[in-house]
Design a protein around this motif. Sequence first.
Motif, mmCIF file in Angstrom:
data_model
loop_
_atom_site.group_PDB
_atom_site.id
_atom_site.type_symbol
_atom_site.label_atom_id
_atom_site.label_comp_id
_atom_site.label_asym_id
_atom_site.label_seq_id
_atom_site.Cartn_x
_atom_site.Cartn_y
_atom_site.Cartn_z
ATOM 1 N N HIS A 191 0.831 -1.210 0.000
ATOM 2 C CA HIS A 191 0.000 0.000 0.000
ATOM 3 C C HIS A 191 0.863 1.257 0.000
ATOM 4 O O HIS A 191 0.453 2.298 -0.525
ATOM 5 N N LEU A 192 2.054 1.194 0.548
ATOM 6 C CA LEU A 192 2.942 2.354 0.546
ATOM 7 C C LEU A 192 3.451 2.637 -0.866
ATOM 8 O O LEU A 192 3.529 3.794 -1.290
ATOM 9 N N ILE A 193 3.771 1.588 -1.605
ATOM 10 C CA ILE A 193 4.214 1.754 -2.988
ATOM 11 C C ILE A 193 3.048 2.207 -3.857
ATOM 12 O O ILE A 193 3.201 3.070 -4.719
ATOM 13 N N GLU A 194 1.886 1.654 -3.607
ATOM 14 C CA GLU A 194 0.714 1.957 -4.421
ATOM 15 C C GLU A 194 0.221 3.390 -4.206
ATOM 16 O O GLU A 194 -0.046 4.117 -5.153
ATOM 17 N N GLU A 195 0.096 3.813 -2.972
ATOM 18 C CA GLU A 195 -0.553 5.087 -2.657
ATOM 19 C C GLU A 195 0.405 6.199 -2.242
ATOM 20 O O GLU A 195 -0.011 7.353 -2.120
ATOM 21 N N GLY A 196 1.657 5.888 -1.985
ATOM 22 C CA GLY A 196 2.613 6.884 -1.531
ATOM 23 C C GLY A 196 2.683 6.914 -0.019
ATOM 24 O O GLY A 196 1.842 6.346 0.670
ATOM 25 N N ARG A 217 4.648 9.200 3.614
ATOM 26 C CA ARG A 217 5.499 10.254 4.166
ATOM 27 C C ARG A 217 6.859 9.672 4.509
ATOM 28 O O ARG A 217 6.951 8.535 4.951
ATOM 29 N N MET A 218 7.900 10.457 4.324
ATOM 30 C CA MET A 218 9.237 10.059 4.779
ATOM 31 C C MET A 218 9.450 10.721 6.134
ATOM 32 O O MET A 218 9.369 11.942 6.251
ATOM 33 N N VAL A 219 9.702 9.899 7.137
ATOM 34 C CA VAL A 219 9.817 10.387 8.503
ATOM 35 C C VAL A 219 11.132 9.888 9.088
ATOM 36 O O VAL A 219 11.493 8.714 8.932
ATOM 37 N N THR A 220 11.838 10.778 9.795
ATOM 38 C CA THR A 220 13.073 10.372 10.462
ATOM 39 C C THR A 220 12.742 9.591 11.720
ATOM 40 O O THR A 220 11.575 9.497 12.125
ATOM 41 N N GLY A 247 9.762 14.607 3.883
ATOM 42 C CA GLY A 247 9.333 14.567 2.497
ATOM 43 C C GLY A 247 8.178 13.618 2.295
ATOM 44 O O GLY A 247 7.644 13.033 3.241
ATOM 45 N N PHE A 248 7.795 13.485 1.026
ATOM 46 C CA PHE A 248 6.705 12.598 0.672
ATOM 47 C C PHE A 248 7.085 11.852 -0.601
ATOM 48 O O PHE A 248 7.582 12.447 -1.559
#
Length: 136
Positions: free
Chosen positions: A86-91, A93-96, A103-104
């Motif tokens: 689902h992360l690859i499909e829908e995008g 957030r990039m979180v430390t 970023g996103f």
Amino acid sequence: MASTGFDTASLQRLGRDLLRCGEAYSKKEKKFLRQEGSKLLRKTKKEAKRVGKKTGNYHESIKRGKPYSYRRSNAIRVYSYAPHAHLIEEGHRMVTHDGQEVGFVQGHHVFETAARDFEPQFQSDLDDFLEGTVRL
């Protein structure tokens, strides 16, 4: 006074014939759905190649399901069992590690694109299937 009867033997034969016809159609429909699901699976995997490959787990996780009943009609699905699909499909957030968003990453919409591209082919295959079924 003689009672007039109604002979139902011919109606019973017609009912049995219709039942046999319905069972044969059901088997053909499931076979057709499996074939179309396999075609969509190939198209989806081809579309997934543009995402790139780090470990290959995402590509290996894309599968075709079994025919099932959905809202009084039959269907089949192509899905991914990967926990990150689902992360690859829908995008996402990039979180430390401390929770700060940096970023996103835009989604690739692999399944959506493959389904949209497959729709015209499915419609023509469905027309051919229905035409062949009606002829029998």
